[in-house]
Design an enzyme around this catalytic site. Sequence first.
Site, PDB file in Angstrom:
ATOM      1  N   GLU A 144     -10.431 -17.761   9.090  1.00  0.00           N
ATOM      2  CA  GLU A 144      -9.042 -17.822   8.602  1.00  0.00           C
ATOM      3  C   GLU A 144      -8.107 -18.076   9.787  1.00  0.00           C
ATOM      4  O   GLU A 144      -7.001 -18.581   9.632  1.00  0.00           O
ATOM      5  CB  GLU A 144      -8.707 -16.504   7.880  1.00  0.00           C
ATOM      6  CG  GLU A 144      -7.648 -16.654   6.801  1.00  0.00           C
ATOM      7  CD  GLU A 144      -7.434 -15.374   5.998  1.00  0.00           C
ATOM      8  OE1 GLU A 144      -8.122 -14.367   6.240  1.00  0.00           O
ATOM      9  OE2 GLU A 144      -6.556 -15.398   5.113  1.00  0.00           O
TER      10      GLU A 144
ATOM     11  N   HIS B   1       0.824  -1.214   0.000  1.00  0.00           N
ATOM     12  CA  HIS B   1       0.000   0.000   0.000  1.00  0.00           C
ATOM     13  C   HIS B   1       0.860   1.267   0.000  1.00  0.00           C
ATOM     14  O   HIS B   1       0.427   2.304  -0.471  1.00  0.00           O
ATOM     15  CB  HIS B   1      -0.969  -0.009   1.205  1.00  0.00           C
ATOM     16  CG  HIS B   1      -2.066  -1.009   1.042  1.00  0.00           C
ATOM     17  ND1 HIS B   1      -2.625  -1.688   2.102  1.00  0.00           N
ATOM     18  CD2 HIS B   1      -2.720  -1.459  -0.058  1.00  0.00           C
ATOM     19  CE1 HIS B   1      -3.561  -2.507   1.654  1.00  0.00           C
ATOM     20  NE2 HIS B   1      -3.643  -2.381   0.352  1.00  0.00           N
TER      21      HIS B   1
ATOM     22  N   LYS C 149      -9.773   3.571  -0.887  1.00  0.00           N
ATOM     23  CA  LYS C 149      -8.889   4.267   0.074  1.00  0.00           C
ATOM     24  C   LYS C 149      -8.917   5.769  -0.136  1.00  0.00           C
ATOM     25  O   LYS C 149      -8.850   6.230  -1.273  1.00  0.00           O
ATOM     26  CB  LYS C 149      -7.454   3.749  -0.085  1.00  0.00           C
ATOM     27  CG  LYS C 149      -7.329   2.284   0.302  1.00  0.00           C
ATOM     28  CD  LYS C 149      -6.039   1.677  -0.174  1.00  0.00           C
ATOM     29  CE  LYS C 149      -6.020   0.178   0.050  1.00  0.00           C
ATOM     30  NZ  LYS C 149      -6.862  -0.590  -0.894  1.00  0.00           N
TER      31      LYS C 149
ATOM     32  N   THR D  15     -11.551  -4.793  -3.837  1.00  0.00           N
ATOM     33  CA  THR D  15     -10.561  -3.856  -3.315  1.00  0.00           C
ATOM     34  C   THR D  15     -11.183  -2.946  -2.265  1.00  0.00           C
ATOM     35  O   THR D  15     -12.391  -2.683  -2.288  1.00  0.00           O
ATOM     36  CB  THR D  15      -9.922  -3.016  -4.440  1.00  0.00           C
ATOM     37  OG1 THR D  15      -8.762  -2.351  -3.926  1.00  0.00           O
ATOM     38  CG2 THR D  15     -10.881  -2.003  -5.048  1.00  0.00           C
TER      39      THR D  15
HETATM   40  C1  6MZ Z   1      -7.861 -11.300   4.697  1.00  0.00           C
HETATM   41  C2  6MZ Z   1      -6.904 -10.192   2.906  1.00  0.00           C
HETATM   42  C3  6MZ Z   1      -6.162 -11.355   2.565  1.00  0.00           C
HETATM   43  O1  6MZ Z   1      -8.069  -4.182  -0.823  1.00  0.00           O
HETATM   44  O2  6MZ Z   1      -5.842  -3.055  -0.980  1.00  0.00           O
HETATM   45  N1  6MZ Z   1      -6.580  -9.234   2.025  1.00  0.00           N
HETATM   46  N2  6MZ Z   1      -7.756 -10.182   3.950  1.00  0.00           N
HETATM   47  N3  6MZ Z   1      -7.175 -12.437   4.430  1.00  0.00           N
HETATM   48  C4  6MZ Z   1      -6.298 -12.492   3.391  1.00  0.00           C
HETATM   49  N4  6MZ Z   1      -5.590 -13.654   3.222  1.00  0.00           N
HETATM   50  C5  6MZ Z   1      -4.212 -13.700   2.884  1.00  0.00           C
HETATM   51  N5  6MZ Z   1      -5.454 -11.067   1.463  1.00  0.00           N
HETATM   52  C6  6MZ Z   1      -5.720  -9.766   1.147  1.00  0.00           C
HETATM   53  O3  6MZ Z   1      -6.026  -5.529  -1.364  1.00  0.00           O
HETATM   54  C7  6MZ Z   1      -5.211  -5.868  -0.258  1.00  0.00           C
HETATM   55  C8  6MZ Z   1      -6.057  -6.060   0.975  1.00  0.00           C
HETATM   56  O4  6MZ Z   1      -6.891  -7.218   0.837  1.00  0.00           O
HETATM   57  C9  6MZ Z   1      -7.094  -7.848   2.089  1.00  0.00           C
HETATM   58  C10 6MZ Z   1      -6.317  -7.026   3.116  1.00  0.00           C
HETATM   59  O5  6MZ Z   1      -7.173  -6.089   3.721  1.00  0.00           O
HETATM   60  C11 6MZ Z   1      -5.276  -6.336   2.244  1.00  0.00           C
HETATM   61  O6  6MZ Z   1      -4.786  -5.138   2.821  1.00  0.00           O
HETATM   62  P1  6MZ Z   1      -6.744  -4.118  -1.543  1.00  0.00           P
HETATM   63  O7  6MZ Z   1      -6.899  -3.970  -3.030  1.00  0.00           O
END
Ligand code: 6MZ
Length: 370
Positions: A235, A98, A133, A130
């Site tokens: 998870e 990020h 932000k 996504t």
């Molecule tokens: C939970 C996850 C994830 O939203 O910035 N993200 N949340 N479990 C996971 N397992 C590994 N993998 C990704 O994409 C990145 C965001 O997606 C979520 C988290 O909030 C991460 O910051 P965007 O596009």
Amino acid sequence: MGADGTSLFTPEQLAFCQALPKIELHAHLNGSIRPSTMEELSQQLDGAPISLPELQRLIRQTTMIGFHFLPLPSASPTLLLAASRTLGECFKLFDVIHRITTTHEAIQRITREVLEDMAADNVVYAELRTTPKARPEQGMTKESYLDAVFRGIADYYASSRRAADIQVRLLLSIDRRQSAEEAMDTARLAVQLKDEGVAGLDLSGNPSVGQWGTWRPALDYARQHGLKVTVHAGEVWNPEETAAILAWRPDRIGHMCCLDETLEKQLLDSYIPLELCLSSNVCTESVPSYAAHHFSAFHATGHPVVLCTDDTGVFATSLSREYALAAAAFGLSNEQLTQLALAAADYTFLEPGEQRALRERMEAAVEVER
Ligand code: 6MZ
């Protein structure tokens, strides 16, 4: 086994899975960034540039894991992240990503590239998710962030010769670090953008952070306004929250790695489709191995399951690779893989008529391959 897990399946299995038309229902935009783009963007930052050595240092510091250059047959040496980091380490890595994807241009670019990569992998329909932000220092609002995502999608369609091959919808994510108010903002935005291709809402983020009750009103709001909702659950071991999420009945659920017998029965009875991400769960140690992954048990009972990637950039994977991993780990035949891919059409957040059309398009593509 190699760091990228390629020796876990045969070249024939991978080739079959690459040719298969597939549906991606669980892919986070920033987590799906190309490693080469991550490297390039890190060097282009205004103000406080992060050089590659600095980025590597940050990643080592936060995750104890470095970059590995692996020669791939069809490309120049490609930067891959080594697999195996705990969930906590993984979320520190998202913070690093990020830091380098702060501009509208970066978001627009990674959106186009993610679609290019999916189309090249024979993904015919994708729900890309996504977290919108707001970055006042970049003149970025949640709305303008999403405009950049839409521009990235438009760029993909304008530039691709195979544009018609992939259909895209967006899911807006609520990050578990967010307050009830921030979550509600995102839900309102999703409802406003329903006609622009936003099909639903997602709850994600570090599973060890926050309380389910905080975001529930936002998810209720989205549902009342006709949006579908998918939620990350189980998870990590959190039986009270997992039970509460199941009782709320999301339209789909992601992960569900940590279940006891009661929760497992509740899930099976619910028939809620499961988004399963093998590499992600193994790499973050939410499950001990591919062979022990709960995909197998749920698939065997006929529970609706769909294979997904989660974060192709972070876990150095692709949807074809996830299918090949499943083929090898669970002994799935080509026919079973085909049925798995086709069934995903029913679990999309499309209208029933659109789901049927998608399935027919996939069946026609499968026939051509046969
Ligand atoms: C939970 C996850 C994830 O939203 O910035 N993200 N949340 N479990 C996971 N397992 C590994 N993998 C990704 O994409 C990145 C965001 O997606 C979520 C988290 O909030 C991460 O910051 P965007 O596009």
